[in-house]
Scaffold this active site. Structure first.
Site, PDB file in Angstrom:
ATOM      1  N   ASP A 176     -11.199 -90.641 -20.831  1.00 31.04           N
ATOM      2  CA  ASP A 176     -10.942 -91.259 -22.127  1.00 31.04           C
ATOM      3  C   ASP A 176     -11.927 -92.403 -22.298  1.00 31.04           C
ATOM      4  OD1 ASP A 176      -9.226 -91.786 -24.557  1.00 31.04           O
ATOM      5  OD2 ASP A 176      -9.041 -93.711 -23.540  1.00 31.04           O
ATOM      6  N   GLU A 233     -13.711 -86.383 -24.920  1.00 34.53           N
ATOM      7  CA  GLU A 233     -13.535 -86.135 -26.345  1.00 34.53           C
ATOM      8  C   GLU A 233     -14.877 -85.888 -27.025  1.00 34.53           C
ATOM      9  OE1 GLU A 233      -9.658 -88.607 -27.783  1.00 34.53           O
ATOM     10  OE2 GLU A 233     -11.381 -89.756 -27.134  1.00 34.53           O
ATOM     11  N   ASP A 238      -4.314 -95.195 -22.311  1.00 33.92           N
ATOM     12  CA  ASP A 238      -5.613 -94.565 -22.035  1.00 33.92           C
ATOM     13  C   ASP A 238      -5.492 -93.496 -20.947  1.00 33.92           C
ATOM     14  OD1 ASP A 238      -6.819 -96.322 -23.861  1.00 33.92           O
ATOM     15  OD2 ASP A 238      -7.073 -97.851 -22.309  1.00 33.92           O
TER      16      ASP A 238
END
Ligand SMILES: [Zn+2]
Length: 217
Positions: A18, A102, A198
């Site tokens: 993350d 991501e 997170d």
């Protein structure tokens, strides 16, 4: 032209990452890496040099000299950032055959700042502050480095859809905005799983990476 054997990654491990502002990376193994704000540390110095430049006669010898100083500081900042990101990405790439992160579309995010990315922009004071942080940390550069380093080693980088990664419970998969009460705390309204936000996101990102892999066989 000759056939080259596909490299095989020495590890069988997988990890989810993350990316954030205050913590550059949080991993699904619950480790985190702080950002190196090389620009922040040097921006006062840069502003001072810039003010000095503005007081000089345009294109004079002194102006040129001052301009070179500014360029030197810019490349110094860039070098520090490069070195730091290289260290981080090499270490992660060596240890994990599959890395999931991501798909950030960093360019879009620096334009809008308020963030298409769910919560990430919400609690940041100023738009310019967020932009600066993103650019400073070079998320896009980091993802690129991970990608080619994984290719060298025969590993994989999975860029997953960032939607809901921060609102989904990594334990029971329940999705709700209310799961995320504060920036740092995740608490599932359904199963009551509590975790650092997170870390919860990193686990979801890893799961999404696995899901894409198994869908592709
Ligand atoms: Zn849950």
């Amino acid at each position: 032209e000759r056939e080259v054997e596909q490299p095989r990654h020495p590890s069988k491990s997988a990890i989810g990452l993350d990316m954030g502002i205050s913590k550059l990376l949080t991993t699904s193994n619950s480790e985190y890496i702080k950002p190196k704000n090389s620009f922040k540390a040097n921006q006062m110095k840069l502003a001072k040099l810039q003010r000095q430049l503005n007081r000089k006669v345009l294109f004079s010898q002194n102006w040129k000299k001052q301009n070179r100083k500014i360029q030197k500081l810019h490349s110094h900042i860039a070098n520090i950032r490069h070195d730091y990101l290289h260290k981080i990405t090499t270490s992660i790439s060596k240890s994990h055959a599959m890395i999931a992160c991501e798909d950030l579309k960093v360019a879009n995010m620096s334009k809008s700042a308020s963030g298409s990315m769910e919560n990430k922009g919400r609690h940041v004071k100023a738009k310019s502050g967020l932009n600066k942080s993103i650019l400073d940390q070079g998320w896009g550069m980091m993802v690129d480095m991970l990608e080619y380093k994984q290719q060298w080693r025969g590993g994989l980088l999975m860029k997953v859809n960032p939607q809901y990664t921060s609102q989904t419970c990594s334990e029971c998969k329940h999705i709700a905005v209310d799961n995320r009460q504060t920036q740092s705390k995740f608490e599932c309204v359904k199963c009551r799983y509590v975790a650092n936000a997170d870390f919860n996101a990193a686990r979801n990102i890893l799961a999404a990476g696995h899901a894409v892999l198994s869908a592709e066989g």
